[in-house]
Design a protein around this motif. Structure first.
Motif, PDB file in Angstrom:
ATOM      1  N   ILE A 236       8.018  83.935  42.007  1.00 13.80           N
ATOM      2  CA  ILE A 236       7.568  82.582  41.755  1.00 13.80           C
ATOM      3  C   ILE A 236       7.985  82.248  40.073  1.00 13.80           C
ATOM      4  O   ILE A 236       8.264  80.897  40.198  1.00 13.80           O
ATOM      5  CB  ILE A 236       6.093  82.767  41.610  1.00 13.80           C
ATOM      6  CG1 ILE A 236       5.614  82.846  43.139  1.00 13.80           C
ATOM      7  CG2 ILE A 236       5.181  81.786  41.114  1.00 13.80           C
ATOM      8  CD1 ILE A 236       4.073  83.421  43.314  1.00 13.80           C
ATOM      9  N   ALA A 237       7.863  83.044  39.229  1.00 13.53           N
ATOM     10  CA  ALA A 237       8.323  82.602  37.786  1.00 13.53           C
ATOM     11  C   ALA A 237       9.521  82.384  37.736  1.00 13.53           C
ATOM     12  O   ALA A 237       9.877  81.423  36.895  1.00 13.53           O
ATOM     13  CB  ALA A 237       7.979  83.897  37.350  1.00 13.53           C
ATOM     14  N   ALA A 238      10.634  83.103  38.558  1.00 19.17           N
ATOM     15  CA  ALA A 238      12.148  82.651  38.208  1.00 19.17           C
ATOM     16  C   ALA A 238      12.244  81.287  38.838  1.00 19.17           C
ATOM     17  O   ALA A 238      12.984  80.496  38.345  1.00 19.17           O
ATOM     18  CB  ALA A 238      12.865  83.676  39.329  1.00 19.17           C
ATOM     19  N   VAL A 239      11.800  81.042  39.965  1.00 20.13           N
ATOM     20  CA  VAL A 239      11.795  79.541  40.730  1.00 20.13           C
ATOM     21  C   VAL A 239      11.253  78.635  39.843  1.00 20.13           C
ATOM     22  O   VAL A 239      11.817  77.581  39.716  1.00 20.13           O
ATOM     23  CB  VAL A 239      11.206  79.606  41.876  1.00 20.13           C
ATOM     24  CG1 VAL A 239      11.270  78.195  42.581  1.00 20.13           C
ATOM     25  CG2 VAL A 239      12.084  80.517  43.024  1.00 20.13           C
ATOM     26  N   ALA A 240       9.958  78.854  39.114  1.00 14.25           N
ATOM     27  CA  ALA A 240       9.234  77.913  38.248  1.00 14.25           C
ATOM     28  C   ALA A 240      10.023  77.839  36.974  1.00 14.25           C
ATOM     29  O   ALA A 240       9.975  76.455  36.333  1.00 14.25           O
ATOM     30  CB  ALA A 240       7.978  78.177  37.980  1.00 14.25           C
ATOM     31  N   LEU A 241      10.648  78.720  36.360  1.00 15.28           N
ATOM     32  CA  LEU A 241      10.996  78.467  34.985  1.00 15.28           C
ATOM     33  C   LEU A 241      12.813  78.172  35.045  1.00 15.28           C
ATOM     34  O   LEU A 241      13.139  77.777  33.996  1.00 15.28           O
ATOM     35  CB  LEU A 241      10.803  79.821  34.256  1.00 15.28           C
ATOM     36  CG  LEU A 241       9.372  80.258  34.232  1.00 15.28           C
ATOM     37  CD1 LEU A 241       9.227  81.592  33.233  1.00 15.28           C
ATOM     38  CD2 LEU A 241       8.605  79.189  33.237  1.00 15.28           C
ATOM     39  N   ASP A 242      13.301  78.525  36.040  1.00 15.79           N
ATOM     40  CA  ASP A 242      14.606  78.199  36.134  1.00 15.79           C
ATOM     41  C   ASP A 242      15.094  76.924  36.726  1.00 15.79           C
ATOM     42  O   ASP A 242      14.805  76.665  37.808  1.00 15.79           O
ATOM     43  CB  ASP A 242      15.496  79.220  36.963  1.00 15.79           C
ATOM     44  CG  ASP A 242      16.980  79.074  36.485  1.00 15.79           C
ATOM     45  OD1 ASP A 242      17.554  78.264  36.388  1.00 15.79           O
ATOM     46  OD2 ASP A 242      17.681  80.382  36.340  1.00 15.79           O
ATOM     47  N   CYS A 243      15.455  75.936  35.971  1.00 19.55           N
ATOM     48  CA  CYS A 243      16.001  74.598  36.297  1.00 19.55           C
ATOM     49  C   CYS A 243      16.944  74.597  37.447  1.00 19.55           C
ATOM     50  O   CYS A 243      17.157  73.754  38.172  1.00 19.55           O
ATOM     51  CB  CYS A 243      16.126  73.628  35.180  1.00 19.55           C
ATOM     52  SG  CYS A 243      17.573  74.398  34.235  1.00 19.55           S
ATOM     53  N   HIS A 244      17.594  75.532  37.507  1.00 21.88           N
ATOM     54  CA  HIS A 244      18.885  75.498  38.316  1.00 21.88           C
ATOM     55  C   HIS A 244      18.393  75.969  39.887  1.00 21.88           C
ATOM     56  O   HIS A 244      19.041  75.777  40.687  1.00 21.88           O
ATOM     57  CB  HIS A 244      19.992  76.709  38.124  1.00 21.88           C
ATOM     58  CG  HIS A 244      20.568  76.412  36.804  1.00 21.88           C
ATOM     59  ND1 HIS A 244      20.172  76.808  35.551  1.00 21.88           N
ATOM     60  CD2 HIS A 244      21.571  75.433  36.368  1.00 21.88           C
ATOM     61  CE1 HIS A 244      20.996  76.391  34.576  1.00 21.88           C
ATOM     62  NE2 HIS A 244      21.976  75.668  35.109  1.00 21.88           N
ATOM     63  N   LEU A 245      17.078  76.269  39.960  1.00 21.41           N
ATOM     64  CA  LEU A 245      16.516  76.657  41.188  1.00 21.41           C
ATOM     65  C   LEU A 245      15.441  75.532  41.713  1.00 21.41           C
ATOM     66  O   LEU A 245      14.611  75.725  42.722  1.00 21.41           O
ATOM     67  CB  LEU A 245      15.553  77.989  41.048  1.00 21.41           C
ATOM     68  CG  LEU A 245      16.528  79.261  40.648  1.00 21.41           C
ATOM     69  CD1 LEU A 245      15.569  80.441  40.634  1.00 21.41           C
ATOM     70  CD2 LEU A 245      17.785  79.383  41.710  1.00 21.41           C
TER      71      LEU A 245
END
Length: 316
Positions: free
Chosen positions: A44-53
């Motif tokens: 969840i954090a990776a998708v929310a914080l990375d604009c490439h995702l």
């Protein structure tokens, strides 16, 4: 005359009556629960914080991780608390809430897995029109439709179950409140309820499964026509994690259903239900992080950012 005493609480099935084993089981499931929570929170954090995702595929993965986080949190913490405090009780309202959330989240996950299959179909079969087909508004409507349909499906089954009188016993032969086990406790005629549960459950699961199978037949027929080997490998690699997750979800669900309808002992029903409650939420983050380079890179950035912020706070 049938005793129609109102039930104020239910007693759930424990894993053991020996205190030392209860503590051991509670510790094991606490570790499993924490691993599942941390894994899904990282996704969840990776998708929310990375604009490439910020793509449809990761938007649906974000929802799936949130679903898994909620699903395992509905059953395992209560079981852990009961084992730790040497009790088996759950209030009537708590049982209603647990049934509603388990069914709602399971039905919603089934819908999301179907939506994720459609997303892969649009990306691989219609790459030039993908952004138009899977626009932000379309993804939001698909997600909202999945959540609402799961909610309505659960409202129907939960209301249909708890309108019945419970007078035979208050002991649920399961570690959480489960409709098939609750129907056994009713002193009313539950045959119509059983038919409705099986009919609607089979229609939902079979409908989603057939949709996914048909979608992937179209995907594979398109992938096999890709001239370059690298292109075919890349297309297959984006589909493989989703296929494994689908196999786990429907495989464990079918296993639980077959155990419940086979007249088996409660012990094996309990183990089958634990498998269904724990395995998909625990394994989904592992599957997506191991097979997806973008997720691994995003997770590395999230962890590095967290470590850097801690060092910054220490120095200043």
């Amino acid at each position: 005359m049938v005793n129609r005493t109102t039930v104020s609480k239910f007693l759930l099935l424990g894993f053991s009556d020996i205190r030392e084993q209860q503590i051991l089981f509670s510790m094991v499931f606490l570790l499993i629960y924490l691993a599942a929570v941390i894994g899904n929170l990282l996704i969840i954090a990776a998708v929310a914080l990375d604009c490439h995702l910020r793509t449809p595929m990761y938007f649906f993965l974000f929802n799936l991780s949130f679903l898994d986080l909620c699903y395992i949190s509905v059953t395992i913490p209560k079981m852990f608390a009961n084992s730790l405090t040497n009790t088996r009780s759950i209030s009537f309202f708590g049982c209603v809430t647990q049934v509603f959330l388990v069914i709602s989240l399971a039905a919603t996950e089934c819908a999301f897995l179907s939506m994720m299959a459609y997303d892969r179909y649009a990306a691989i079969c219609f790459p030039l029109h993908y952004r138009m087909i899977m626009s932000r508004g379309t993804c939001a409507r698909m997600a909202a439709g999945s959540w609402v349909s799961g909610f309505l499906y659960s409202v129907f089954h939960t209301g249909n179950t708890f309108r019945l009188p419970f007078c035979r016993s208050n002991v649920v032969a399961q570690f959480f409140c489960d409709i098939p086990q609750l129907l056994k406790l009713s002193c009313a005629d539950t045959y119509p309820n059983k038919v409705v549960v099986v009919l609607f459950g089979v229609c939902l699961a079979l409908g989603c499964f057939v949709f996914i199978i048909v979608t992937y037949i179209q995907i594979f027929s398109t992938v096999l026509r890709i001239p370059s080997t690298q292109g075919r490998r890349k297309a297959f690699s984006t589909c493989l994690p989703h296929l494994v997750v689908i196999g786990l979800f429907f495989g464990t669900g079918s296993f639980v259903y077959m155990r419940q309808t086979s007249g088996s002992s409660s012990y094996w029903d309990l183990l089958a239900s634990v498998l269904y409650a724990v395995l998909p939420p625990l394994s989904n983050p592992i599957i997506y992080s191991l097979r997806n380079k973008e997720i691994r890179e995003a997770l590395r950035k999230v962890i590095a950012r967290k470590c850097f912020s801690k060092e910054w706070n220490v120095h200043f």
